[in-house]
Motif scaffolding. Sequence first.
Motif, short mmCIF file in Angstrom:
data_model
loop_
_atom_site.label_atom_id
_atom_site.label_comp_id
_atom_site.label_asym_id
_atom_site.label_seq_id
_atom_site.Cartn_x
_atom_site.Cartn_y
_atom_site.Cartn_z
N MET A 1 -58.43 2.34 -17.09
CA MET A 1 -59.88 3.04 -16.24
C MET A 1 -59.75 2.35 -14.86
SD MET A 1 -62.92 2.90 -19.37
CE MET A 1 -62.15 3.37 -20.97
N LYS A 2 -59.63 3.16 -13.87
CA LYS A 2 -59.91 2.48 -12.27
C LYS A 2 -62.29 1.68 -12.58
CE LYS A 2 -57.76 1.67 -9.40
NZ LYS A 2 -57.28 1.15 -8.99
N LYS A 3 -62.17 0.31 -11.54
CA LYS A 3 -63.36 0.36 -11.97
C LYS A 3 -64.40 1.85 -11.31
CE LYS A 3 -66.44 -2.70 -8.60
NZ LYS A 3 -66.49 -3.54 -7.84
N GLY A 4 -65.48 1.38 -12.84
CA GLY A 4 -66.33 2.55 -12.63
C GLY A 4 -67.18 2.81 -13.40
N THR A 5 -67.81 3.95 -13.44
CA THR A 5 -68.64 4.00 -14.53
C THR A 5 -68.48 5.56 -15.06
OG1 THR A 5 -70.58 3.54 -13.69
CG2 THR A 5 -71.06 5.16 -15.49
N TYR A 6 -68.29 5.59 -16.20
CA TYR A 6 -67.84 6.42 -17.55
C TYR A 6 -68.41 7.36 -18.22
CZ TYR A 6 -63.74 5.55 -14.37
OH TYR A 6 -62.99 5.00 -12.60
N VAL A 7 -68.55 7.81 -18.93
CA VAL A 7 -69.56 8.98 -19.95
C VAL A 7 -68.46 9.17 -21.21
CG1 VAL A 7 -70.86 9.78 -21.58
CG2 VAL A 7 -71.44 8.88 -19.46
N PHE A 8 -68.01 8.96 -22.63
CA PHE A 8 -67.08 9.65 -23.12
C PHE A 8 -67.84 10.00 -24.21
CE2 PHE A 8 -65.03 6.40 -21.05
CZ PHE A 8 -63.50 7.67 -20.19
N ASN A 9 -66.88 10.88 -25.16
CA ASN A 9 -67.55 11.11 -26.82
C ASN A 9 -66.74 11.26 -26.90
OD1 ASN A 9 -70.15 12.34 -25.46
ND2 ASN A 9 -69.05 14.42 -24.61
N THR A 10 -66.82 10.21 -28.83
CA THR A 10 -66.14 10.56 -29.64
C THR A 10 -66.28 11.85 -30.62
OG1 THR A 10 -67.02 9.18 -30.93
CG2 THR A 10 -66.14 7.53 -29.61
N SER A 11 -65.07 11.82 -31.58
CA SER A 11 -65.09 12.14 -32.49
C SER A 11 -64.78 11.82 -33.78
CB SER A 11 -64.19 13.74 -31.95
OG SER A 11 -62.49 13.26 -32.58
N SER A 12 -63.75 10.78 -33.74
CA SER A 12 -63.55 10.13 -34.96
C SER A 12 -63.76 8.73 -34.63
CB SER A 12 -61.85 10.38 -35.03
OG SER A 12 -61.51 10.05 -34.35
N LEU A 13 -63.94 7.95 -35.75
CA LEU A 13 -64.38 5.74 -35.23
C LEU A 13 -63.15 5.12 -34.61
CD1 LEU A 13 -65.62 3.55 -35.90
CD2 LEU A 13 -64.20 3.27 -37.68
N GLU A 14 -63.13 4.54 -33.10
CA GLU A 14 -62.53 3.92 -32.43
C GLU A 14 -62.93 2.82 -32.75
OE1 GLU A 14 -62.97 6.30 -28.20
OE2 GLU A 14 -62.54 8.31 -29.24
N THR A 15 -60.99 1.84 -32.44
CA THR A 15 -61.87 1.00 -32.33
C THR A 15 -60.74 0.70 -30.59
OG1 THR A 15 -61.47 0.90 -34.70
CG2 THR A 15 -60.88 -1.43 -33.12
N MET A 16 -61.21 0.39 -29.97
CA MET A 16 -61.17 -0.25 -28.85
C MET A 16 -61.14 -1.81 -28.21
SD MET A 16 -62.02 0.96 -24.71
CE MET A 16 -61.96 2.77 -25.60
N VAL A 17 -59.53 -2.30 -27.82
CA VAL A 17 -59.09 -3.18 -27.64
C VAL A 17 -59.05 -3.23 -26.04
CG1 VAL A 17 -57.98 -5.39 -28.07
CG2 VAL A 17 -58.05 -3.40 -29.98
N ILE A 18 -59.65 -4.82 -25.12
CA ILE A 18 -59.42 -4.74 -24.35
C ILE A 18 -57.96 -6.39 -24.07
CG2 ILE A 18 -60.58 -5.85 -22.01
CD1 ILE A 18 -61.51 -3.81 -23.24
N ILE A 19 -57.11 -5.66 -23.29
CA ILE A 19 -55.86 -6.04 -22.56
C ILE A 19 -56.37 -6.61 -21.59
CG2 ILE A 19 -53.60 -5.21 -21.84
CD1 ILE A 19 -53.55 -3.18 -24.10
N SER A 20 -56.81 -6.12 -20.67
CA SER A 20 -56.90 -6.72 -19.03
C SER A 20 -58.44 -6.12 -18.41
CB SER A 20 -55.67 -6.73 -18.93
OG SER A 20 -56.08 -6.77 -16.96
N GLY A 21 -59.15 -6.90 -17.79
CA GLY A 21 -60.18 -6.63 -16.86
C GLY A 21 -61.73 -6.95 -18.00
N THR A 22 -62.79 -6.09 -17.54
CA THR A 22 -64.30 -6.67 -18.33
C THR A 22 -64.59 -4.99 -17.88
OG1 THR A 22 -64.11 -8.89 -17.54
CG2 THR A 22 -66.39 -7.67 -17.41
N MET A 23 -65.34 -4.94 -18.99
CA MET A 23 -65.73 -4.02 -19.67
C MET A 23 -67.11 -3.57 -20.27
SD MET A 23 -64.77 -0.78 -22.10
CE MET A 23 -63.14 -0.27 -21.64
#
Length: 97
Positions: free
Chosen positions: A34-56
Amino acid sequence: MSSSDNISHNVYFDGKVQSLGIETEKGPATVGVMKKGTYVFNTSSLETMVIISGTMSTKVKGGDWLTHRKDDAFEIAAHTSFEVNCATDVAYICYYS
């Protein structure tokens, strides 16, 4: 190679968010950026996100902003809308349950 062996390529927000779909030992996942910025997402299933690099930062509707950095992992419930604000360019892997 059969079609199920293909890697899916997802592009969102005019190319500012992109991911590649893969199968992992934990099940289906995407590896993305993801480039620097603001976004809105919708989930259809449980999501587990792991940050590899950067800050959000993320904010589920009705919740507070939470900051996630390199090596942090967090979950977003199924059928949820959430905001993402990337202070920097971010690389991540997202597992779907």
